[in-house]
Design a protein around this motif. Structure first.
Motif, PDB file in Angstrom:
ATOM      1  N   GLU A 287     -11.548  -0.810  -3.853  1.00 52.04           N
ATOM      2  CA  GLU A 287     -10.755   0.408  -4.082  1.00 52.04           C
ATOM      3  C   GLU A 287     -10.042   0.866  -2.804  1.00 52.04           C
ATOM      4  N   LEU A 288     -10.730   0.814  -1.696  1.00 51.50           N
ATOM      5  CA  LEU A 288     -10.197   1.368  -0.436  1.00 51.50           C
ATOM      6  C   LEU A 288      -9.369   0.356   0.341  1.00 51.50           C
ATOM      7  N   GLY A 289      -9.336  -0.900  -0.120  1.00 54.57           N
ATOM      8  CA  GLY A 289      -8.662  -1.932   0.664  1.00 54.57           C
ATOM      9  C   GLY A 289      -9.284  -1.995   2.058  1.00 54.57           C
ATOM     10  N   PRO A 290      -8.457  -2.096   3.121  1.00 57.02           N
ATOM     11  CA  PRO A 290      -9.024  -2.180   4.474  1.00 57.02           C
ATOM     12  C   PRO A 290      -9.300  -0.811   5.097  1.00 57.02           C
ATOM     13  N   TRP A 291      -9.070   0.278   4.338  1.00 58.78           N
ATOM     14  CA  TRP A 291      -9.159   1.621   4.921  1.00 58.78           C
ATOM     15  C   TRP A 291     -10.571   2.186   4.835  1.00 58.78           C
ATOM     16  N   HIS A 292     -11.439   1.535   5.550  1.00 61.40           N
ATOM     17  CA  HIS A 292     -12.830   1.967   5.670  1.00 61.40           C
ATOM     18  C   HIS A 292     -13.369   1.299   6.929  1.00 61.40           C
ATOM     19  N   ALA A 293     -14.534   1.729   7.360  1.00 65.86           N
ATOM     20  CA  ALA A 293     -15.189   1.084   8.505  1.00 65.86           C
ATOM     21  C   ALA A 293     -16.689   1.129   8.277  1.00 65.86           C
ATOM     22  N   TRP A 294     -17.366   0.178   8.880  1.00 68.76           N
ATOM     23  CA  TRP A 294     -18.823   0.121   8.747  1.00 68.76           C
ATOM     24  C   TRP A 294     -19.426   0.787   9.959  1.00 68.76           C
ATOM     25  N   ARG A 295     -20.443   1.554   9.776  1.00 66.47           N
ATOM     26  CA  ARG A 295     -20.963   2.389  10.859  1.00 66.47           C
ATOM     27  C   ARG A 295     -22.392   2.084  11.254  1.00 66.47           C
TER      28      ARG A 295
ATOM     29  N   PRO B 254      -1.985  -4.802   0.511  1.00 67.91           N
ATOM     30  CA  PRO B 254      -1.463  -3.950  -0.562  1.00 67.91           C
ATOM     31  C   PRO B 254      -2.536  -3.081  -1.221  1.00 67.91           C
ATOM     32  N   LEU B 255      -3.786  -3.366  -0.933  1.00 68.14           N
ATOM     33  CA  LEU B 255      -4.861  -2.601  -1.589  1.00 68.14           C
ATOM     34  C   LEU B 255      -5.195  -1.324  -0.820  1.00 68.14           C
ATOM     35  N   GLY B 256      -5.484  -0.270  -1.545  1.00 72.61           N
ATOM     36  CA  GLY B 256      -6.027   0.949  -0.933  1.00 72.61           C
ATOM     37  C   GLY B 256      -5.037   1.742  -0.107  1.00 72.61           C
ATOM     38  N   ARG B 257      -3.737   1.564  -0.354  1.00 76.27           N
ATOM     39  CA  ARG B 257      -2.758   2.262   0.507  1.00 76.27           C
ATOM     40  C   ARG B 257      -2.889   3.781   0.409  1.00 76.27           C
ATOM     41  N   GLY B 258      -3.343   4.262  -0.737  1.00 79.42           N
ATOM     42  CA  GLY B 258      -3.541   5.705  -0.898  1.00 79.42           C
ATOM     43  C   GLY B 258      -4.707   6.228  -0.074  1.00 79.42           C
ATOM     44  N   HIS B 259      -5.488   5.310   0.496  1.00 76.26           N
ATOM     45  CA  HIS B 259      -6.649   5.713   1.289  1.00 76.26           C
ATOM     46  C   HIS B 259      -6.399   5.522   2.787  1.00 76.26           C
ATOM     47  N   ARG B 260      -5.113   5.256   3.135  1.00 72.80           N
ATOM     48  CA  ARG B 260      -4.776   5.084   4.561  1.00 72.80           C
ATOM     49  C   ARG B 260      -5.229   6.316   5.332  1.00 72.80           C
TER      50      ARG B 260
END
Ligand code: B12
Length: 239
Positions: free
Chosen positions: A148-156, A209-215
């Motif tokens: 859903e988020l494409g690449p706009w996430h990070a692991w913590r 192209p995935l998750g652009r709304g979550h940039r």
């Protein structure tokens, strides 16, 4: 929904992490990851834990766009946070430790902790860990891609308990990159060729192209990519 059912004992902890700004959580069996990596990269264990060849219960924790707002609120509430060497990493650690203190089920015992930040005491290949959990896929540009988020996430962080692991085989996420017409590989190669630093690493992420709304918000991008304190939500009075 997580690819692996969340054990009921972890539900209050995961809800509290999400409420505090760390909204991604994926349970997994440590063996799914440990058996695929070289020994130096294996997940942590606490001194005295018995060997568990079947693996242990672990929870991978990550953040998305919303973390920046929670971080900004924490900066506004604490003048000390923005003066620490790495305010965002400090905030992540405070959230995880605070939530654990309040919501870690006593029945599970104290967890062993691993961190994704640069310079963490133990290097864990978080990209491969995310793939092992079924939460994300690894793209040609080496970023993990969330459905859903494409690449706009990070692991913590990752939390490991000396408890029975989730049952069943490792989950398999359908490869979202295989049929991708855009492709991040050219942008990744261009960044490599340019010996990119800082914002030079943004084009491969923007190519997905995935998750652009979550940039992320622009100040979050500027802070995460440059590390410059001037992009902190609350300016450091000394800098
Ligand atoms: C060191 C590091 C870097 C180095 C990579 C050097 C290298 N050759 O590996 C540099 C500084 C270049 C870098 C850049 C970036 N990184 Co970085 N990085 C890390 C870190 C701290 C350790 C990686 C590592 O050494 N793993 C150990 C090895 C043994 O694991 P591995 O599976 O064999 O290899 C992984 C990486 O090394 C990477 N990789 C392998 N070869 C190469 C080559 C290059 C040139 C790059 C860029 C990456 C890369 O791909 C693998 C899968 O993750 C991780 C956190 C972590 N602990 O995982 C974050 C991490 C991988 N990075 C992350 C991010 C977001 C970035 C940047 C966007 C920068 C930023 N400010 O946010 C860019 C993206 C570059 C890109 N791919 O487009 C995120 C990825 C999140 C996601 N959605 O996938 C992580 C997981 C940190 C986090 N908090 O979430 N990073």
């Amino acid at each position: 929904m997580t690819p692996v059912a969340l054990p009921p004992a972890l539900q209050p902890l995961v809800a509290a992490l999400a409420a505090a700004g760390l909204e991604l959580a994926a349970p997994l069996n440590t063996a799914w990851y440990d058996q695929a990596v070289e020994p130096a990269l294996r997940l942590p264990a606490r001194a005295g834990w018995p060997a568990r060849p079947e693996g242990r219960l672990a929870l991978l924790v990550g953040s998305a766009r919303g973390a920046w707002d929670a971080f900004a609120a924490a900066c506004a509430a604490s003048s000390q946070l923005t003066t620490t060497p790495d305010p965002f990493d400090t905030w992540v650690e405070e959230v995880v430790l605070g939530v654990l203190a309040a919501h870690s089920p006593a029945s599970l015992g104290a967890p062993a902790l691993g961190w994704a930040r640069v310079g963490a005491p133990r290097l864990i290949a978080f990209g491969r860990l995310a793939v092992a959990s079924g939460a994300a896929w690894l793209a040609p540009c080496h970023l993990t891609i969330h459905p859903e988020l494409g690449p706009w996430h990070a692991w913590r962080a990752v939390l490991v308990w000396d408890q029975s692991p989730p049952p069943g085989p490792p989950p398999r996420l359908e490869d979202p990159c295989g049929a991708c017409a855009t492709g991040c590989a050219p942008a990744f190669q261009a960044a490599l060729d340019a010996q990119a630093e800082g914002l030079g690493w943004l084009p491969p992420r923007d190519a997905c192209p995935l998750g652009r709304g979550h940039r992320y918000a622009s100040d979050a991008i500027l802070y995460h990519y440059t590390g410059e304190r001037r992009w902190l939500p609350q300016r450091d009075p000394s800098g």
